[in-house]
Design an enzyme around this catalytic site. Structure first.
Site, PDB file in Angstrom:
ATOM      1  CG  HIS A   1      -0.055   0.251   2.913  1.00  0.00           C
ATOM      2  ND1 HIS A   1       0.959  -0.482   2.879  1.00  0.00           N
ATOM      3  CD2 HIS A   1       0.165   0.794   3.367  1.00  0.00           C
ATOM      4  CE1 HIS A   1       1.493   0.085   3.562  1.00  0.00           C
ATOM      5  NE2 HIS A   1       0.850   1.452   4.244  1.00  0.00           N
TER       6      HIS A   1
ATOM      7  CB  SER B   1      20.546  -8.201   1.292  1.00  0.00           C
ATOM      8  OG  SER B   1      20.939  -9.424   2.607  1.00  0.00           O
TER       9      SER B   1
ATOM     10  CB  ALA C   1      21.693  -7.329  -2.408  1.00  0.00           C
TER      11      ALA C   1
END
Length: 186
Positions: free
Chosen positions: A68, A103, A121
């Site tokens: 959202h 990550s 990442a």
């Protein structure tokens, strides 16, 4: 106490990311969650039931799902738009099978990540990711092919001592890795 926060508190003390994923599956945190899933994060995204995760999905630390936005608050607060009422924008996220998410990846709403995908990442995923691809960047773009990546990784062999310590490398392994690191840069 809010159920979402209670679940996150409970997950705070779970060391194993595999057990954390099993716990989230059992508690129905996501719309659906397949088998062999690893979740390193202890954070449950808002509207987590708008997220579907396939089988064999591995998520590194710092992965965030954004289901959202809150721009409607800002728009509704403007004097110019007194009569208009803006609604919150929400959307679903679907993660396919055989996916690695690196990550600090950020995945936005209304995104489908296909099967056999690696997300580099630090990437920002703001559009669908096709099957059999490697994506990276801000915003994420296709930068490679999954099969080429898998073949390159299959050929990757470094002889280093067994590392039985969890989340730490042995001194011997550390020394070998630094030696290799410097040797490749001569």
């Amino acid at each position: 106490m809010n159920t979402r926060y209670f679940l996150m508190l409970k997950m705070l003390f779970m060391r194993s990311p595999m057990k954390r994923a099993d716990y989230m599956r059992k508690k129905g945190v996501f719309h659906s969650m397949g088998e062999k899933v690893m979740v390193t994060s202890r954070k449950i995204p808002l509207y987590s039931r708008l997220i579907s995760i396939g089988n064999n999905v591995w998520m590194a630390s710092g992965v965030s799902f954004i289901t959202h936005d809150v721009c409607h608050f800002m728009l509704n607060g403007r004097k110019k738009w007194d009569e208009a009422r803006f609604e919150e924008k929400i959307g679903c996220i679907e993660i396919g099978d055989n996916v690695f998410i690196g990550s600090d990846v950020l995945i936005l709403y209304d995104v489908k990540v296909g099967n056999n995908v690696v997300i580099a990442a630090g990437s920002l995923v703001n559009r669908d990711v096709p099957d059999n691809s490697i994506v990276g960047g801000v915003p994420a773009k296709v930068i490679g092919n999954f099969e080429d990546f898998a073949e390159k990784r299959r050929q990757y062999h470094i002889q280093y001592p067994a590392n039985n310590a969890k989340q730490f490398v042995s001194q011997e392994c550390e020394d070998i890795m630094w030696e290799l690191f410097h040797r490749e840069r001569l």
